[in-house]
Write a protein that holds these residues in place. Sequence first.
Motif, short mmCIF file in Angstrom:
data_model
loop_
_atom_site.label_atom_id
_atom_site.label_comp_id
_atom_site.label_asym_id
_atom_site.label_seq_id
_atom_site.Cartn_x
_atom_site.Cartn_y
_atom_site.Cartn_z
N ALA A 64 0.87 -1.17 0.00
CA ALA A 64 0.00 0.00 0.00
C ALA A 64 0.91 1.23 0.00
O ALA A 64 1.52 1.56 1.02
N PHE A 65 0.99 1.89 -1.14
CA PHE A 65 2.08 2.82 -1.43
C PHE A 65 1.57 4.24 -1.63
O PHE A 65 0.88 4.55 -2.59
N SER A 66 1.93 5.11 -0.67
CA SER A 66 1.52 6.51 -0.77
C SER A 66 2.61 7.39 -1.37
O SER A 66 2.35 8.52 -1.79
N GLY A 67 3.84 6.89 -1.39
CA GLY A 67 4.97 7.72 -1.80
C GLY A 67 5.60 8.44 -0.64
O GLY A 67 6.58 9.17 -0.82
N GLY B 211 12.02 -8.65 -6.27
CA GLY B 211 12.06 -8.25 -7.67
C GLY B 211 10.67 -8.05 -8.24
O GLY B 211 9.85 -7.33 -7.67
N GLU B 212 10.35 -8.70 -9.34
CA GLU B 212 9.07 -8.50 -10.03
C GLU B 212 7.88 -9.04 -9.25
O GLU B 212 6.73 -8.75 -9.62
N ASP B 213 8.13 -9.81 -8.20
CA ASP B 213 7.03 -10.30 -7.36
C ASP B 213 6.63 -9.30 -6.29
O ASP B 213 5.85 -9.63 -5.38
N ALA B 214 7.16 -8.10 -6.37
CA ALA B 214 6.75 -7.00 -5.49
C ALA B 214 6.10 -5.92 -6.34
O ALA B 214 6.63 -5.53 -7.38
N VAL B 215 4.94 -5.44 -5.90
CA VAL B 215 4.20 -4.41 -6.63
C VAL B 215 3.77 -3.32 -5.66
O VAL B 215 3.24 -3.61 -4.58
N ALA B 216 4.02 -2.07 -6.02
CA ALA B 216 3.53 -0.92 -5.24
C ALA B 216 2.17 -0.51 -5.79
O ALA B 216 1.98 -0.47 -7.01
N CYS B 217 1.24 -0.22 -4.90
CA CYS B 217 -0.12 0.13 -5.34
C CYS B 217 -0.59 1.38 -4.60
O CYS B 217 -0.58 1.42 -3.36
N THR B 218 -0.98 2.38 -5.35
CA THR B 218 -1.48 3.63 -4.79
C THR B 218 -2.98 3.74 -5.03
O THR B 218 -3.45 3.53 -6.14
N ALA B 219 -3.71 4.06 -3.97
CA ALA B 219 -5.16 4.24 -4.07
C ALA B 219 -5.44 5.72 -4.35
O ALA B 219 -5.12 6.59 -3.54
N ARG B 220 -6.04 5.98 -5.50
CA ARG B 220 -6.33 7.36 -5.90
C ARG B 220 -7.78 7.69 -5.53
O ARG B 220 -8.70 6.97 -5.87
N HIS C 274 4.30 -0.21 -10.54
CA HIS C 274 3.42 0.68 -9.80
C HIS C 274 2.01 0.63 -10.39
O HIS C 274 1.80 0.95 -11.56
N GLU C 275 1.07 0.20 -9.59
CA GLU C 275 -0.33 0.14 -9.99
C GLU C 275 -1.10 1.24 -9.27
O GLU C 275 -0.80 1.58 -8.13
N ILE C 276 -2.11 1.80 -9.94
CA ILE C 276 -2.98 2.81 -9.33
C ILE C 276 -4.42 2.32 -9.41
O ILE C 276 -4.89 1.93 -10.48
N VAL C 277 -5.09 2.29 -8.27
CA VAL C 277 -6.51 1.93 -8.24
C VAL C 277 -7.30 3.14 -7.78
O VAL C 277 -6.82 3.94 -6.97
N SER C 278 -8.50 3.30 -8.31
CA SER C 278 -9.32 4.46 -7.97
C SER C 278 -10.57 4.04 -7.20
O SER C 278 -11.17 3.00 -7.49
N ARG D 241 -9.33 1.67 1.83
CA ARG D 241 -8.09 1.65 1.04
C ARG D 241 -7.46 0.27 1.04
O ARG D 241 -7.06 -0.24 -0.01
N LEU D 242 -7.35 -0.33 2.21
CA LEU D 242 -6.72 -1.65 2.28
C LEU D 242 -7.59 -2.72 1.64
O LEU D 242 -7.08 -3.72 1.12
N GLY D 243 -8.90 -2.51 1.65
CA GLY D 243 -9.78 -3.41 0.92
C GLY D 243 -9.47 -3.38 -0.57
O GLY D 243 -9.45 -4.43 -1.24
N GLU D 244 -9.22 -2.18 -1.11
CA GLU D 244 -8.82 -2.05 -2.51
C GLU D 244 -7.48 -2.75 -2.75
O GLU D 244 -7.27 -3.39 -3.79
N MET D 245 -6.56 -2.64 -1.79
CA MET D 245 -5.25 -3.28 -1.93
C MET D 245 -5.40 -4.80 -1.96
O MET D 245 -4.76 -5.49 -2.77
N GLU D 246 -6.23 -5.34 -1.07
CA GLU D 246 -6.42 -6.78 -1.02
C GLU D 246 -7.04 -7.30 -2.32
O GLU D 246 -6.63 -8.36 -2.82
N ALA D 247 -8.01 -6.59 -2.85
CA ALA D 247 -8.64 -7.02 -4.10
C ALA D 247 -7.62 -7.01 -5.24
O ALA D 247 -7.59 -7.93 -6.08
#
Length: 295
Positions: free
Chosen positions: A27-30, A46-55, A78-82, A106-112
């Motif tokens: 769960a990535f805010s920057g 490596g590629e098995d790590a993904v940062a995700c920002t909830a917009r 870096h993925e962005i979910v709205s 927010r964390l619900g969006e991350m889990e999905a």
Amino acid sequence: MTLEATVEAKLEAARADLASRDGVLIAFSGGVDSSVVAAMAYDALGEDAVACTARSETLPEAELEEARTVADEIGIRHEIVSFSELESDAFVENDDDRCYHCRTMRLGEMEATARELGLGTVCDGTNADDPGAGHRPGLQAVEELDVHSPLLAHDISKDEVRAVAAHYGLSVADKPSMACLSSRIPTGLEVTEERLTRVEQAEALLRQWGFEQFRVRDHDGLARIEVAPDELERALTVEFAETVRAELSEIGFEHVTLDLHGYRTGSVSPGTETEPGTDEPVVEDAFAPDPESDD
């Protein structure tokens, strides 16, 4: 930057922890906390790590752009979910547990998103100092949703987080804490898109004018500007007063004030702490300091 031996040992333990997991979404805010977790996770997986920002409406556009920049620095996907917190009546009501409702969504969006990407663990940037930092309802959501907090799990404090960020060469190593825009609205006053928008615009102006640590609190149309003590002298000028009054009036504030106490985290939210030497809580008033998280 060379780390102290104790911090290096904690960093190695956290990386080993992350490396043992079947993929990680952060769960990535920057902010500095989540950025360090992202850097550790990318280092470990490596590629098995993904940062995700909830917009959402509570995230300033400038913060989203900085999150993109820091993700690029790390090299992590870096993925962005709205989504919209304003769809939740409990969040809009803005009671003492607003952060709980926000973090749950927010964390619900991350889990999905983690499930969609086939990643086994969601991580956040809670650090070892956070649980003892006053009224933090957002941490309840972290526990309930079984989100992993590697900084907390390996006893990495805020100062140590900044040292690790410098070790990784991250531009946010010294970045001040930046809570979501809803933290600028006093508890009990509804969170609306109009209020969030004028706060974001007002704070963008102060940033353009060169202020670094500040908040613009929205008291139902009255703007209360807080700046750090070492920047207060620049705000106590006729030129600044005239300019800020004109600019903030144009974006919808009816009155503009400067808080002579200066910048204080959480100064529009009720805090709860323990009276020294007792187990009795001290409930502060609506203008009492209460820690904010940067993630």
